[in-house]
Design a protein around this motif. Structure first.
Motif, PDB file in Angstrom:
ATOM      1  N   ARG A 217      10.043  42.959  18.128  1.00 55.43           N
ATOM      2  CA  ARG A 217       9.024  44.001  17.907  1.00 55.43           C
ATOM      3  C   ARG A 217       9.296  45.213  18.797  1.00 55.43           C
ATOM      4  NH1 ARG A 217       4.540  42.920  14.903  1.00 55.43           N
ATOM      5  NH2 ARG A 217       4.181  40.745  14.327  1.00 55.43           N
ATOM      6  N   THR A 218       9.716  44.960  20.016  1.00 51.87           N
ATOM      7  CA  THR A 218      10.019  46.066  20.923  1.00 51.87           C
ATOM      8  C   THR A 218      11.196  46.884  20.407  1.00 51.87           C
ATOM      9  OG1 THR A 218       9.173  44.821  22.816  1.00 51.87           O
ATOM     10  CG2 THR A 218      10.657  46.653  23.300  1.00 51.87           C
ATOM     11  N   LEU A 219      12.203  46.202  19.875  1.00 48.79           N
ATOM     12  CA  LEU A 219      13.351  46.913  19.333  1.00 48.79           C
ATOM     13  C   LEU A 219      12.946  47.750  18.117  1.00 48.79           C
ATOM     14  CD1 LEU A 219      16.393  47.170  19.920  1.00 48.79           C
ATOM     15  CD2 LEU A 219      16.779  45.382  18.221  1.00 48.79           C
TER      16      LEU A 219
ATOM     17  N   VAL B  41      10.507  55.130  17.503  1.00 45.38           N
ATOM     18  CA  VAL B  41      10.396  56.257  18.432  1.00 45.38           C
ATOM     19  C   VAL B  41      11.660  57.109  18.384  1.00 45.38           C
ATOM     20  CG1 VAL B  41      10.245  56.888  20.878  1.00 45.38           C
ATOM     21  CG2 VAL B  41       8.763  55.099  19.963  1.00 45.38           C
ATOM     22  N   ALA B  42      12.819  56.445  18.229  1.00 45.26           N
ATOM     23  CA  ALA B  42      14.093  57.164  18.250  1.00 45.26           C
ATOM     24  C   ALA B  42      14.220  58.158  17.103  1.00 45.26           C
ATOM     25  CB  ALA B  42      15.254  56.181  18.215  1.00 45.26           C
ATOM     26  N   THR B  43      13.480  57.938  16.022  1.00 46.84           N
ATOM     27  CA  THR B  43      13.538  58.904  14.908  1.00 46.84           C
ATOM     28  C   THR B  43      12.801  60.188  15.247  1.00 46.84           C
ATOM     29  OG1 THR B  43      11.526  58.050  13.858  1.00 46.84           O
ATOM     30  CG2 THR B  43      13.629  57.017  13.231  1.00 46.84           C
TER      31      THR B  43
ATOM     32  N   LEU C 207       4.553  48.003  19.403  1.00 45.02           N
ATOM     33  CA  LEU C 207       4.755  47.875  20.845  1.00 45.02           C
ATOM     34  C   LEU C 207       3.511  47.363  21.553  1.00 45.02           C
ATOM     35  CD1 LEU C 207       6.835  51.126  21.230  1.00 45.02           C
ATOM     36  CD2 LEU C 207       7.666  48.818  21.722  1.00 45.02           C
ATOM     37  N   SER C 208       2.335  47.726  21.057  1.00 46.91           N
ATOM     38  CA  SER C 208       1.098  47.176  21.629  1.00 46.91           C
ATOM     39  C   SER C 208       1.052  45.675  21.411  1.00 46.91           C
ATOM     40  CB  SER C 208      -0.119  47.844  20.998  1.00 46.91           C
ATOM     41  OG  SER C 208      -0.176  49.215  21.327  1.00 46.91           O
TER      42      SER C 208
ATOM     43  N   TRP D 298       6.408  48.344  27.875  1.00 52.23           N
ATOM     44  CA  TRP D 298       5.482  49.404  28.283  1.00 52.23           C
ATOM     45  C   TRP D 298       6.175  50.766  28.285  1.00 52.23           C
ATOM     46  CZ3 TRP D 298       0.494  48.744  28.277  1.00 52.23           C
ATOM     47  CH2 TRP D 298      -0.052  47.482  28.531  1.00 52.23           C
ATOM     48  N   HIS D 299       7.444  50.787  28.676  1.00 51.79           N
ATOM     49  CA  HIS D 299       8.186  52.055  28.695  1.00 51.79           C
ATOM     50  C   HIS D 299       8.272  52.655  27.292  1.00 51.79           C
ATOM     51  CE1 HIS D 299      11.384  54.962  29.361  1.00 51.79           C
ATOM     52  NE2 HIS D 299      12.100  54.367  28.423  1.00 51.79           N
ATOM     53  N   HIS D 300       8.646  51.832  26.324  1.00 54.49           N
ATOM     54  CA  HIS D 300       8.759  52.351  24.953  1.00 54.49           C
ATOM     55  C   HIS D 300       7.385  52.675  24.369  1.00 54.49           C
ATOM     56  CE1 HIS D 300      13.026  51.816  24.798  1.00 54.49           C
ATOM     57  NE2 HIS D 300      12.950  50.517  25.026  1.00 54.49           N
TER      58      HIS D 300
END
Length: 455
Positions: A352-354, A360-362, A375-376, A389-391
């Motif tokens: 899920r984090t990936l 986000v990368a888009t 991410l939540s 948490w960073h992402h």
């Protein structure tokens, strides 16, 4: 597979381990991989049940160290070196390792070790005081005997040696107790003790020349020959001695080992272990990962695609292809693959984090809401994982929510051990969020949370 950091909370707990390897392993860093973690959980769950360890109370943490080792630190975490999995040829061997470490947890050895350390400190202090007192007396009688406390120094040094030997003897007894409990756990879950015995025999071969001149009273573990003799005698009585691992479980184990070799070994080693003539799925898995690591993108994608065609229900193959595309700057192509992986393994936080990272990368605001959602979910499952948490902070920032971005950044810093930066971000979050809103309250709670203290 991704590397993380060991939080200071873990480092503080590990300070209780009087084994030099522990700190060295912590510096090697934490490895996150959904596939390997799921496999270890499946190994551990029945063992924990037999040991009376409450479900979910112990987390297994992968350490990026090639040596064969596992240890427990604080009763809540079991650390397993990737080298242990890479060297273990069968699931049964790893289950034996987990059973032994579970014996330490179930036996309350960590708490008793703390008590022993406290007693050792008291004894050392008493010895030192006796030495100081003797030195003072020696100084007073210097003119008469011509010796200013040489005997007192012997008292101090002797007491410290006695304390060390006493503590090591305690550790050896606890290691033997953990061995016995492990055998009991293995029998309760109908597992062969052979894997555990094979592991100690391998240790014995490695240590054959190292222990020839070692004082058996100056080591923290029983001598290998003595340990193996006891295990052989007890293992022979097990009605499950000849039980083999199920083929499906052995296959998962082989895939996990291949993955670890692919991600951590040099290309030459992988080539020797998994030559092109080996067309098994684990071998092709390792070669696909090596191709990705060495930036041979078409080859990596071709090999992963072939594996997916043979096993389209394997979430970790979809995850690998998504990771490859994401890290080569093709985030938009990675997203549907990672969504597929999440649908097949919905409880896997690293996947899920990936997916959140790819969204986000888009840099698309349309994907920001989905990124926040994924991410939540990930950080709720694993609140101590700083990377999640960073992402999440980046996702909130992309969404335009500065207050929650600051709050997530505060959590990322906190679990990375940077408490000053965490406090700065939590203060900023309170300034940006509506007073007494859920995010404001969480930021305030974080400001009032005392960081872990190193003993």
């Amino acid at each position: 597979m991704r590397r993380g950091v060991v939080s200071l909370a873990v480092a503080a707990a590990m300070a209780f381990q009087p084994i030099a390897a522990s700190a060295q392993q912590a510096r090697a860093g934490v490895i996150r991989d959904a596939e390997v973690e799921a496999l270890l959980r499946d190994y551990a769950t029945p063992v924990f049940g037999a040991a009376g360890i409450r479900k979910g109370s112990v987390q297994i943490v992968l350490i990026g160290d090639r040596s064969f080792n596992a240890f427990v630190a604080d009763g809540r975490r079991m650390f397993v070196n990737v080298g242990a999995i890479m060297d273990a040829k069968t699931p049964n061997e790893m289950i034996g390792v987990i059973a032994h470490e579970s014996g330490h947890i179930a036996g309350g050895h960590l708490q008793r070790l703390r008590e022993q350390l406290a007693n050792a400190q008291i004894l050392a202090i008493v010895g030192m005081l006796l030495g100081v007192g003797g030195a003072a007396a020696g100084m007073a009688s210097r003119d008469r005997v011509g010796n200013a406390g040489g005997g007192a120094m012997g008292i101090a040094l002797g007491s410290q040696e006695l304390v060390k030997r006493s503590l090591l003897a305690y550790q050896r007894s606890e290691e033997q107790a953990a061995d016995l409990m492990a055998l009991r756990f293995l029998q309760a879950i109908r597992q062969s003790p052979k894997g555990m015995l094979d592991t100690f025999q391998r240790f014995n071969q490695d240590a054959m020349f190292k222990t020839a001149s070692v004082d058996p009273y100056l080591v923290s573990h029983p001598m290998p020959n003595e340990r193996i003799a006891n295990l052989e005698r007890l293992a022979a009585k097990s009605p499950f001695l000849d039980v083999k691992d199920p083929p499906a479980l052995q296959f998962r184990h082989d895939m996990a080992r291949a993955k670890l070799f692919g991600f951590t070994a040099k290309a030459e080693e992988v080539g020797r272990r998994y030559p092109p003539s080996d067309m098994t799925r684990p071998a092709r898995y390792a070669r696909a990962i090596i191709a990705y690591r060495y930036k041979r993108l078409p080859e990596a994608l071709s090999q992963v695609d072939a594996l997916i065609r043979e096993d389209s229900g394997n979430p970790y193959l979809w995850e690998l292809k998504g990771q490859v595309l994401l890290e080569f700057g093709r985030a938009a192509e990675a997203i549907p693959l990672l969504r597929k992986a999440v649908s097949l393994a919905p409880s896997a936080g690293p996947i899920r984090t990936l997916l959140g990272q790819a969204l986000v990368a888009t840099e698309s605001k349309a994907g920001a809401a989905e990124a926040v959602r994924e991410l939540s979910n990930a950080v709720q499952r694993e609140p101590e994982w700083a990377e999640g948490w960073h992402h999440l902070s980046r996702a909130y920032g992309l969404k335009g929510d500065e207050g929650m971005a600051a709050y997530a950044a505060a959590q990322a810093y906190f679990y990375s051990g940077d408490y000053n930066a965490a406090a700065t971000q939590a203060t900023r979050a309170k300034e940006k969020l509506p007073p007494n809103s859920p995010g404001w309250i969480k930021a305030d709670d974080l400001l009032n949370t005392r960081p872990p203290q190193t003993p």
